[in-house]
Design an enzyme around this catalytic site. Structure first.
Site, mmCIF file in Angstrom:
data_model
loop_
_atom_site.group_PDB
_atom_site.id
_atom_site.type_symbol
_atom_site.label_atom_id
_atom_site.label_comp_id
_atom_site.label_asym_id
_atom_site.label_seq_id
_atom_site.Cartn_x
_atom_site.Cartn_y
_atom_site.Cartn_z
ATOM 1 N N ASP A 10 -9.321 3.089 -1.198
ATOM 2 C CA ASP A 10 -8.135 2.433 -1.753
ATOM 3 C C ASP A 10 -8.591 1.061 -2.229
ATOM 4 O O ASP A 10 -9.697 0.618 -1.897
ATOM 5 C CB ASP A 10 -7.058 2.301 -0.655
ATOM 6 C CG ASP A 10 -5.804 1.584 -1.152
ATOM 7 O OD1 ASP A 10 -5.340 1.890 -2.267
ATOM 8 O OD2 ASP A 10 -5.307 0.693 -0.446
ATOM 9 N N SER A 11 -7.722 0.381 -2.957
ATOM 10 C CA SER A 11 -8.041 -0.995 -3.351
ATOM 11 C C SER A 11 -8.171 -1.894 -2.121
ATOM 12 O O SER A 11 -8.761 -2.960 -2.204
ATOM 13 C CB SER A 11 -6.925 -1.530 -4.251
ATOM 14 O OG SER A 11 -5.693 -1.486 -3.553
ATOM 15 N N TYR A 42 -5.406 -3.666 -7.368
ATOM 16 C CA TYR A 42 -5.727 -2.884 -8.569
ATOM 17 C C TYR A 42 -4.489 -2.775 -9.474
ATOM 18 O O TYR A 42 -4.600 -2.623 -10.672
ATOM 19 C CB TYR A 42 -6.125 -1.450 -8.188
ATOM 20 C CG TYR A 42 -7.542 -1.218 -7.699
ATOM 21 C CD1 TYR A 42 -8.397 -2.264 -7.359
ATOM 22 C CD2 TYR A 42 -8.019 0.089 -7.568
ATOM 23 C CE1 TYR A 42 -9.695 -2.002 -6.899
ATOM 24 C CE2 TYR A 42 -9.308 0.359 -7.118
ATOM 25 C CZ TYR A 42 -10.145 -0.689 -6.778
ATOM 26 O OH TYR A 42 -11.408 -0.420 -6.333
ATOM 27 N N GLY A 43 -3.329 -2.797 -8.858
ATOM 28 C CA GLY A 43 -2.097 -2.378 -9.539
ATOM 29 C C GLY A 43 -1.610 -3.278 -10.644
ATOM 30 O O GLY A 43 -0.701 -2.931 -11.382
ATOM 31 N N CYS A 73 -4.983 6.080 -3.082
ATOM 32 C CA CYS A 73 -4.377 4.979 -3.831
ATOM 33 C C CYS A 73 -3.685 5.590 -5.043
ATOM 34 O O CYS A 73 -4.337 6.280 -5.839
ATOM 35 C CB CYS A 73 -5.500 4.035 -4.267
ATOM 36 S SG CYS A 73 -4.984 2.697 -5.358
ATOM 37 N N ASN A 74 -2.388 5.366 -5.169
ATOM 38 C CA ASN A 74 -1.658 5.921 -6.315
ATOM 39 C C ASN A 74 -2.183 5.340 -7.622
ATOM 40 O O ASN A 74 -2.282 6.037 -8.629
ATOM 41 C CB ASN A 74 -0.166 5.586 -6.195
ATOM 42 C CG ASN A 74 0.491 6.306 -5.038
ATOM 43 O OD1 ASN A 74 1.044 7.369 -5.197
ATOM 44 N ND2 ASN A 74 0.414 5.733 -3.844
ATOM 45 N N THR A 75 -2.494 4.051 -7.593
ATOM 46 C CA THR A 75 -2.933 3.360 -8.796
ATOM 47 C C THR A 75 -4.269 3.919 -9.287
ATOM 48 O O THR A 75 -4.421 4.265 -10.465
ATOM 49 C CB THR A 75 -3.076 1.850 -8.497
ATOM 50 O OG1 THR A 75 -1.857 1.393 -7.911
ATOM 51 C CG2 THR A 75 -3.380 1.058 -9.734
ATOM 52 N N CYS A 181 3.243 3.615 -3.273
ATOM 53 C CA CYS A 181 1.972 2.887 -3.148
ATOM 54 C C CYS A 181 1.586 3.053 -1.693
ATOM 55 O O CYS A 181 2.438 2.936 -0.804
ATOM 56 C CB CYS A 181 2.171 1.416 -3.493
ATOM 57 S SG CYS A 181 0.814 0.335 -2.995
ATOM 58 N N THR A 182 0.316 3.323 -1.443
ATOM 59 C CA THR A 182 -0.075 3.662 -0.072
ATOM 60 C C THR A 182 0.006 2.474 0.884
ATOM 61 O O THR A 182 -0.060 2.650 2.103
ATOM 62 C CB THR A 182 -1.484 4.277 -0.048
ATOM 63 O OG1 THR A 182 -2.404 3.369 -0.684
ATOM 64 C CG2 THR A 182 -1.509 5.608 -0.773
ATOM 65 N N HIS A 183 0.191 1.276 0.355
ATOM 66 C CA HIS A 183 0.406 0.120 1.241
ATOM 67 C C HIS A 183 1.815 0.130 1.850
ATOM 68 O O HIS A 183 2.033 -0.420 2.929
ATOM 69 C CB HIS A 183 0.237 -1.186 0.458
ATOM 70 C CG HIS A 183 -1.185 -1.591 0.208
ATOM 71 N ND1 HIS A 183 -1.980 -0.963 -0.704
ATOM 72 C CD2 HIS A 183 -1.947 -2.561 0.770
ATOM 73 C CE1 HIS A 183 -3.180 -1.541 -0.725
ATOM 74 N NE2 HIS A 183 -3.189 -2.514 0.172
HETATM 75 N N1 DGL Z 1 -2.529 1.095 -2.484
HETATM 76 C C1 DGL Z 1 -2.378 1.120 -3.885
HETATM 77 C C2 DGL Z 1 -1.545 2.245 -4.413
HETATM 78 O O1 DGL Z 1 -1.311 3.207 -3.738
HETATM 79 C C3 DGL Z 1 -2.603 -0.011 -4.770
HETATM 80 C C4 DGL Z 1 -2.256 -1.390 -4.425
HETATM 81 C C5 DGL Z 1 -2.913 -2.311 -5.419
HETATM 82 O O2 DGL Z 1 -4.130 -2.447 -5.351
HETATM 83 O O3 DGL Z 1 -2.205 -2.877 -6.265
HETATM 84 O O4 DGL Z 1 -1.108 2.185 -5.533
#
Ligand code: DGL
Length: 250
Positions: A10-11, A42-43, A73-75, A181-183
């Site tokens: 993930d990021s 990353y997003g 990570c979705n992004t 978003c996985t966060h």
């Molecule tokens: N955890 C991330 C996701 O699922 C990205 C968060 C990020 O880096 O902006 O999209």
């Protein structure tokens, strides 16, 4: 029987929400989790940059002889999965906002989809919207993942941030909220406080089940009773916070 590591990235810390579910569903597997914390978020980056960063992480994981790759990570999934699948010979599993289960859950109200600006902008999400998006309201959340990165999952600043972000929807007809978003599962309780009674959906369990299916089909299951979980990061100072999130009661 294949006891090699499964690479997960993930990021930053977010993918740990997926990792937790994967270790629950596949206790015999061993995982190497890599957080690109030095380059997070990353997003808010352009697609080409997210792809370049993802490729860098993947080459580090490949050097550890992983048997499968989970883009937690979705992004990064939106920006890089198709390319990585063409470039790699090992199974690649991605994650996407859980809009399908939220849409099938029922109700007539809106479905809020909380995610990064990049996830909501890229083509993958447009395709998901075509299928399941009739009631969806995309809510870009720049700045939210940073709270989780700092280990702040219940602070006054987080509550103020979420109040501002979600107050337009409070008291309106909201049938479901997708944590895209996985966060965000790490701040689920804080989000629930702003949207009382609204069911939350995230992609952790679906992704873990998909990994299990793929490993079974490719004959890559470890067959071990217990696996190990290793952590690595482009910012070593993030490692203790990563372990704490992995252990945290949610
Ligand atoms: N955890 C991330 C996701 O699922 C990205 C968060 C990020 O880096 O902006 O999209």
């Amino acid at each position: 029987m294949d006891t090699r590591l499964i690479g997960v990235f993930d990021s930053g810390m977010g993918g740990i929400s997926i990792l937790r579910e994967m270790t629950r569903i596949l206790p015999g597997e061993s995982f190497l989790y890599y957080g690109d914390n030095a380059n997070a978020p990353y997003g808010t980056r352009p697609k080409e940059e997210i792809l370049r960063l993802s490729r860098g992480v993947v080459s580090r994981l490949l050097a550890r002889d992983i048997k499968a790759l989970v883009i937690a990570c979705n992004t990064a999934t939106s920006a890089a999965t198709e390319t990585l699948r063409r470039e790699l010979t090992l199974p690649v599993i991605g994650v996407e906002p859980a809009l399908k289960p939220a849409a099938l859950y029922g109700g007539n109200g809106a479905i809020l989809v909380l995610a990064t600006p990049a996830t909501l902008r890229l083509e993958k999400f447009a395709r998901l919207m075509e299928q399941y998006g009739q009631r969806a309201l995309p809510v870009p959340c720049p700045g939210l993942m940073e709270f989780v990165e700092r280990g702040e999952t219940d602070s006054p600043a987080l509550h103020a941030f979420l109040k501002e972000l979600l107050s337009p929807y409070r008291g309106t007809d909201v049938a479901a909220c997708v944590l895209g978003c996985t966060h965000y599962p790490f701040v689920r309780r804080a989000i629930e406080r702003e949207l009382p009674g609204v069911p939350m959906f995230d992609g952790s369990e679906g992704t873990a089940r998909q990994l299990k299916r793929v490993l079974e089909q490719a004959n890559l299951l470890s067959g071990a009773a217990n696996g190990q979980v290793l952590f690595d990061s482009s910012d070593a100072s993030a490692l203790p916070r990563m372990r704490a999130l992995y252990e945290m009661e949610l």
